[in-house]
Write a protein that holds these residues in place. Sequence first.
Motif, PDB file in Angstrom:
ATOM      1  N   SER A   9       0.820  -1.207   0.000  1.00 26.79           N
ATOM      2  CA  SER A   9       0.000   0.000   0.000  1.00 26.79           C
ATOM      3  C   SER A   9       0.863   1.271   0.000  1.00 26.79           C
ATOM      4  O   SER A   9       2.084   1.203   0.166  1.00 26.79           O
ATOM      5  N   GLU A  10       0.196   2.400  -0.140  1.00 23.22           N
ATOM      6  CA  GLU A  10       0.899   3.684  -0.034  1.00 23.22           C
ATOM      7  C   GLU A  10       1.532   3.834   1.350  1.00 23.22           C
ATOM      8  O   GLU A  10       2.634   4.355   1.477  1.00 23.22           O
ATOM      9  N   GLN A  11       0.829   3.390   2.386  1.00 23.12           N
ATOM     10  CA  GLN A  11       1.395   3.432   3.747  1.00 23.12           C
ATOM     11  C   GLN A  11       2.641   2.562   3.824  1.00 23.12           C
ATOM     12  O   GLN A  11       3.648   2.954   4.421  1.00 23.12           O
ATOM     13  N   ASP A  12       2.593   1.372   3.225  1.00 25.13           N
ATOM     14  CA  ASP A  12       3.768   0.505   3.195  1.00 25.13           C
ATOM     15  C   ASP A  12       4.946   1.222   2.534  1.00 25.13           C
ATOM     16  O   ASP A  12       6.074   1.162   3.032  1.00 25.13           O
ATOM     17  N   LEU A  13       4.685   1.894   1.426  1.00 25.65           N
ATOM     18  CA  LEU A  13       5.755   2.592   0.709  1.00 25.65           C
ATOM     19  C   LEU A  13       6.364   3.709   1.555  1.00 25.65           C
ATOM     20  O   LEU A  13       7.579   3.917   1.522  1.00 25.65           O
TER      21      LEU A  13
END
Length: 161
Positions: free
Chosen positions: A4-8
């Motif tokens: 996800s964007e949060q992971d990135l």
Amino acid sequence: MTVSEQDLRHLRRAVDLAAEAAAAGDGAFGSVLVDADGVERFADRNREQSTGDPTRHPEFEIARWAAVHLTPAERAIATVYTSGEHCPMCAAAHAWVGLGRIVFAASSAQISDWRAEWGAPVPPVAVLPITAVAPGITVDGPVDAFGAEVRGLLAGPSADA
């Protein structure tokens, strides 16, 4: 693999810590522990050279910290973001303390191949994927968006990235 964007964002932080380690003369590895709410709980970078202790990997430090500061339930739903896939020592520590998912930028196979290209010494332990050491861990990686950057950090300033 679902990243996800949060992971990135968290993986970006881990890669930034790897750059900090490289700038300090240590191996270019960084890791971040994030709880189920997306809050960074602990972060560290490689400190092998600066301490003279070859076990000072950030993933191992995360496992040590989590064992003391998080409940087993909190550890199980936490995520570790790291610039490079855990070595066998770190994968075992991760599993023993019951940490959850791992997201990594570069795989151990990629890193091993890069090091072979550069003529680097063979590591003292087998190069294995996390799931060979800790088969119950959910793993996402490598994340290609960071591959070239991590390769460059590991190559160092004098090697061709």
